[in-house]
Design a protein around this motif. Structure first.
Motif, PDB file in Angstrom:
ATOM      1  N   ALA A  20       3.878 -32.132   7.657  1.00  0.00           N
ATOM      2  CA  ALA A  20       4.525 -33.079   8.575  1.00  0.00           C
ATOM      3  C   ALA A  20       5.744 -32.422   9.200  1.00  0.00           C
ATOM      4  O   ALA A  20       6.463 -31.679   8.527  1.00  0.00           O
ATOM      5  N   PRO A  21       5.987 -32.679  10.478  1.00  0.00           N
ATOM      6  CA  PRO A  21       7.097 -32.005  11.153  1.00  0.00           C
ATOM      7  C   PRO A  21       8.427 -32.523  10.649  1.00  0.00           C
ATOM      8  O   PRO A  21       8.529 -33.663  10.193  1.00  0.00           O
ATOM      9  N   PRO A  22       9.448 -31.689  10.732  1.00  0.00           N
ATOM     10  CA  PRO A  22      10.768 -32.148  10.313  1.00  0.00           C
ATOM     11  C   PRO A  22      11.180 -33.342  11.159  1.00  0.00           C
ATOM     12  O   PRO A  22      10.948 -33.353  12.365  1.00  0.00           O
ATOM     13  N   SER A  23      11.732 -34.372  10.521  1.00  0.00           N
ATOM     14  CA  SER A  23      12.095 -35.552  11.289  1.00  0.00           C
ATOM     15  C   SER A  23      13.449 -35.335  11.972  1.00  0.00           C
ATOM     16  O   SER A  23      14.228 -34.484  11.575  1.00  0.00           O
ATOM     17  N   ASP A  24      13.683 -36.118  13.021  1.00  0.00           N
ATOM     18  CA  ASP A  24      14.906 -35.940  13.804  1.00  0.00           C
ATOM     19  C   ASP A  24      16.137 -36.337  12.999  1.00  0.00           C
ATOM     20  O   ASP A  24      17.223 -35.824  13.240  1.00  0.00           O
ATOM     21  N   THR A  25      15.945 -37.244  12.048  1.00  0.00           N
ATOM     22  CA  THR A  25      17.112 -37.804  11.369  1.00  0.00           C
ATOM     23  C   THR A  25      17.552 -36.975  10.167  1.00  0.00           C
ATOM     24  O   THR A  25      18.690 -37.040   9.760  1.00  0.00           O
ATOM     25  N   ALA A  26      16.630 -36.170   9.623  1.00  0.00           N
ATOM     26  CA  ALA A  26      16.983 -35.428   8.414  1.00  0.00           C
ATOM     27  C   ALA A  26      17.525 -34.049   8.781  1.00  0.00           C
ATOM     28  O   ALA A  26      17.193 -33.510   9.829  1.00  0.00           O
ATOM     29  N   THR A  43       5.738 -17.644   8.224  1.00  0.00           N
ATOM     30  CA  THR A  43       7.132 -18.036   8.019  1.00  0.00           C
ATOM     31  C   THR A  43       7.232 -19.559   8.036  1.00  0.00           C
ATOM     32  O   THR A  43       6.243 -20.248   8.294  1.00  0.00           O
ATOM     33  N   TRP A  44       8.416 -20.078   7.751  1.00  0.00           N
ATOM     34  CA  TRP A  44       8.570 -21.520   7.623  1.00  0.00           C
ATOM     35  C   TRP A  44       8.379 -22.234   8.952  1.00  0.00           C
ATOM     36  O   TRP A  44       8.888 -21.779   9.979  1.00  0.00           O
ATOM     37  N   CYS A  45       7.654 -23.360   8.908  1.00  0.00           N
ATOM     38  CA  CYS A  45       7.461 -24.172  10.113  1.00  0.00           C
ATOM     39  C   CYS A  45       8.260 -25.469  10.038  1.00  0.00           C
ATOM     40  O   CYS A  45       8.258 -26.244  10.997  1.00  0.00           O
ATOM     41  N   GLY A  46       8.890 -25.760   8.933  1.00  0.00           N
ATOM     42  CA  GLY A  46       9.881 -26.822   8.915  1.00  0.00           C
ATOM     43  C   GLY A  46       9.555 -28.090   8.162  1.00  0.00           C
ATOM     44  O   GLY A  46      10.390 -28.990   8.073  1.00  0.00           O
ATOM     45  N   GLY A  47       8.347 -28.229   7.611  1.00  0.00           N
ATOM     46  CA  GLY A  47       8.032 -29.432   6.837  1.00  0.00           C
ATOM     47  C   GLY A  47       8.894 -29.535   5.583  1.00  0.00           C
ATOM     48  O   GLY A  47       9.281 -28.508   5.012  1.00  0.00           O
ATOM     49  N   THR A  48       9.198 -30.763   5.169  1.00  0.00           N
ATOM     50  CA  THR A  48      10.052 -30.983   3.992  1.00  0.00           C
ATOM     51  C   THR A  48       9.498 -32.133   3.155  1.00  0.00           C
ATOM     52  O   THR A  48       8.571 -32.825   3.563  1.00  0.00           O
ATOM     53  N   ILE A  52       7.242 -35.628   4.499  1.00  0.00           N
ATOM     54  CA  ILE A  52       5.974 -36.128   3.924  1.00  0.00           C
ATOM     55  C   ILE A  52       5.974 -37.661   3.927  1.00  0.00           C
ATOM     56  O   ILE A  52       4.950 -38.305   4.202  1.00  0.00           O
ATOM     57  N   ILE A  53       7.145 -38.243   3.630  1.00  0.00           N
ATOM     58  CA  ILE A  53       7.229 -39.706   3.518  1.00  0.00           C
ATOM     59  C   ILE A  53       6.749 -40.380   4.808  1.00  0.00           C
ATOM     60  O   ILE A  53       6.059 -41.395   4.774  1.00  0.00           O
ATOM     61  N   ASP A  54       7.078 -39.752   5.959  1.00  0.00           N
ATOM     62  CA  ASP A  54       6.720 -40.355   7.253  1.00  0.00           C
ATOM     63  C   ASP A  54       5.213 -40.477   7.446  1.00  0.00           C
ATOM     64  O   ASP A  54       4.760 -41.224   8.316  1.00  0.00           O
ATOM     65  N   LYS A  55       4.459 -39.717   6.693  1.00  0.00           N
ATOM     66  CA  LYS A  55       3.005 -39.694   6.933  1.00  0.00           C
ATOM     67  C   LYS A  55       2.201 -40.306   5.786  1.00  0.00           C
ATOM     68  O   LYS A  55       0.989 -40.107   5.696  1.00  0.00           O
ATOM     69  N   ASP A 106      16.225 -35.757  -2.092  1.00  0.00           N
ATOM     70  CA  ASP A 106      15.042 -35.827  -1.224  1.00  0.00           C
ATOM     71  C   ASP A 106      13.762 -35.918  -2.049  1.00  0.00           C
ATOM     72  O   ASP A 106      12.849 -36.698  -1.734  1.00  0.00           O
ATOM     73  N   LEU A 107      13.673 -35.101  -3.100  1.00  0.00           N
ATOM     74  CA  LEU A 107      12.460 -35.136  -3.926  1.00  0.00           C
ATOM     75  C   LEU A 107      12.361 -36.479  -4.657  1.00  0.00           C
ATOM     76  O   LEU A 107      11.274 -37.054  -4.787  1.00  0.00           O
ATOM     77  N   LEU A 108      13.518 -36.999  -5.066  1.00  0.00           N
ATOM     78  CA  LEU A 108      13.512 -38.339  -5.679  1.00  0.00           C
ATOM     79  C   LEU A 108      13.065 -39.391  -4.674  1.00  0.00           C
ATOM     80  O   LEU A 108      12.323 -40.319  -5.014  1.00  0.00           O
ATOM     81  N   ALA A 109      13.490 -39.232  -3.427  1.00  0.00           N
ATOM     82  CA  ALA A 109      13.105 -40.207  -2.390  1.00  0.00           C
ATOM     83  C   ALA A 109      11.595 -40.155  -2.164  1.00  0.00           C
ATOM     84  O   ALA A 109      10.937 -41.198  -2.008  1.00  0.00           O
ATOM     85  N   LEU A 110      11.028 -38.955  -2.143  1.00  0.00           N
ATOM     86  CA  LEU A 110       9.578 -38.833  -1.987  1.00  0.00           C
ATOM     87  C   LEU A 110       8.868 -39.495  -3.168  1.00  0.00           C
ATOM     88  O   LEU A 110       7.910 -40.256  -2.989  1.00  0.00           O
ATOM     89  N   SER A 111       9.359 -39.199  -4.367  1.00  0.00           N
ATOM     90  CA  SER A 111       8.731 -39.770  -5.560  1.00  0.00           C
ATOM     91  C   SER A 111       8.768 -41.307  -5.501  1.00  0.00           C
ATOM     92  O   SER A 111       7.759 -41.978  -5.769  1.00  0.00           O
TER      93      SER A 111
END
Ligand code: ABC
Ligand code: CA
Length: 449
Positions: A20-26, A43-48, A52-55, A106-111
């Protein structure tokens, strides 16, 4: 969660950097962000983790109720002969999070986001090896310090030798990687290493409420390491045992090393049976039967058609009909169906690593036919599981698949109340006859197509 909690689930594999693409707010974790994501650039494309949460809606729309995310631990963050550690497998400190993908919160938020939806979170774990740019044949405290390795003493590693796959001992004690980027083999018999890894994984799974682990390179560590490690983790473990040898792979369950492995044996059989028009259907029948007789718990195996180390299915064959038939086999046969991100978007350019690790966002997360068909299969699974639908006393999860009929190009198998009838004849459609004599359904039974 336990193996029994997992067996009715549908799993989806994510490379965090690519899903998922990096969101504008994060906050961006990678700069500069590339304008396009070229897998060959490695190389890195920016997903975090936050992106993931957005999708998650997109995944739930396909009936997915658990995700496996690529390794979350700190990696070497430098240029290597194979470019950058965007995939997360070059872990040099298992105990620290990788700032490229986010923070602890962030990882806690995903969890939390995953659990609020009743989904499960599986994390990929790399403990067998640590990459090295400075070490070749000799290990020393100073070279380990230069590599910024979590393990600092040469006795924390096995002495250097390259793996010889024809030698079982070598597979466990020698090094993965190559002389351009050695993956130093961690000494998993050293009591200090064992103790440290066990207490780390126990804390990690609790701290982030992790439901399952995907264990990287599981066959490269002697089996008796795993009960202590997975026991400390206290959650479902599925190991990567790359290869087609069922006798070897089934030991992970027969010797009770871990709950489950990734379904490589079934994968090879499905490629052989459905990977080309009119291919070899007996490969699925023969290997499928061996899987059922060799593994005490085939229902815990994670069955896939693609992953980040293999060619995309549609790269092997572009024929959508073959893909649909293979996907049905994958979802109805015993096991936990596992979709690799992009499979539902018919990604097919990716031959193998690194081509098969495209960014998902150029697809616009479209509502493809494949996406819908996976969704429908998951609805069927969910319905028969939730209703405990039985036929002749057999429900879906507790019964084993039974092959009922097969020809060179067709197969029929039953699992509880479901009958799957599949073909590898492919496109274009043709008129053919395939008799399925003994379905197990009595005449005049009500069935739903
Ligand atoms: C990098 C570059 C690549 C380059 C490569 C040499 O180096 O990116 O372009 O070609 C990570 C990264 C990779 C990276 C590697 C090495 O590190 O993701 O991009 O490649 O730096 C796991 C992960 C994998 C990860 C690692 C390392 C391990 O899923 O993504 O790679 O942490 C072996 C291991 C397996 C490992 C896999 C890549 O290599 O066992 O754990 N995967 C035989 C062996 C297998 C072996 C396989 C491939 O070859 O039996 O053990 O896997 O080398 C069947 C047989 C099989 C046979 C296959 C090929 O054919 O039955 O036995 O497998 O018929
Ligand atoms: Ca090892």
């Amino acid at each position: 969660a336990t193996a029994d909690d997992w067996r009715g689930r549908s799993l989806y594999q994510i490379i965090t950097d690519r899903f998922a693409p990096p969101s504008d707010t994060a906050p961006a974790r990678t700069s500069p962000l590339p304008s396009t994501c070229d897998p060959l650039a490695q190389t890195w494309c920016g997903g975090t983790w936050l992106s993931i949460i957005d999708k998650l809606d997109y995944l739930q729309g396909m009936g997915i109720d658990s995700i496996w995310i690529s390794p979350v631990s700190r990696n070497i963050d430098v240029y290597t002969p194979y470019n950058y550690a965007y995939h997360g497998y070059w872990v040099n400190d298992p105990t620290t999070l990788n700032p490229r993908f986010g923070t602890e919160s962030d990882l806690l938020a995903l969890s939390s986001a995953v659990h609020e939806r009743g989904m499960y979170l599986m994390v990929d774990i790399v403990v067998n090896n640590i990459p090295s740019l400075s070490v070749s044949a000799s290990l020393s405290s100073s070279s380990l310090a230069a590599d910024n390795s979590y393990w600092t003493d040469p006795s924390d590693f096995h002495p250097q030798c390259w793996i010889d796959y024809s030698n079982a001992t070598s597979v466990e004690y020698c090094w993965l990687g190559d002389d351009k980027l050695p993956l130093m083999d961690v000494n998993t018999e050293n009591p200090n290493v064992v103790q440290t890894l066990q207490s780390w994984i126990a804390n990690f799974t609790k701290a982030y409420t992790i439901d399952g682990l995907r264990i990287d390179a599981a066959k490269h560590i002697p089996g008796d390491f795993w009960p202590g490690f997975c026991g400390a983790a206290g959650v479902f473990c599925t190991g990567e045992v790359y290869g087609s040898d069922i006798g070897f792979a089934s030991q992970f369950q027969t010797q009770q090393w871990m709950d489950s492995i990734l379904g490589y044996p079934l994968y090879y059989s499905l490629v052989n049976a459905f990977g080309a028009p009119m291919a070899n259907m007996s490969a699925f029948v023969d290997i499928g039967k061996q899987v059922l007789s060799s593994f005490p718990h085939p229902e815990y195996l994670a069955n896939f058609l693609e992953n980040h180390d293999l060619p995309r299915w549609r790269n092997t064959t572009v024929d959508p009909q073959l893909a649909y038939n293979a996907i049905v086999a994958q979802h109805i046969f015993d096991g936990i169906p596992l979709i690799y991100y992009g499979q539902e978007q018919d990604f097919g350019d990716g031959a193998a690593d690194p081509h098969n690790r495209e960014a998902l966002w150029p697809s616009d997360y479209a509502n493809t036919t494949t996406y819908q068909r996976i969704g429908r299969l998951n609805k069927i699974r969910k319905a028969v599981i939730a209703n405990n639908t039985q036929y002749a006393g057999h429900n879906f999860l507790d019964s084993r698949a039974t092959f009922i009929a097969s020809s060179n190009y067709d197969v029929a198998f039953r699992k509880g109340p479901i009958l799957a009838v599949l073909t590898n004849r492919g496109s274009p459609s043709q008129n053919a006859t395939f008799g399925v004599g003994q379905t197990g359904f009595t005449s005049q039974s009500d069935i739903v197509e």
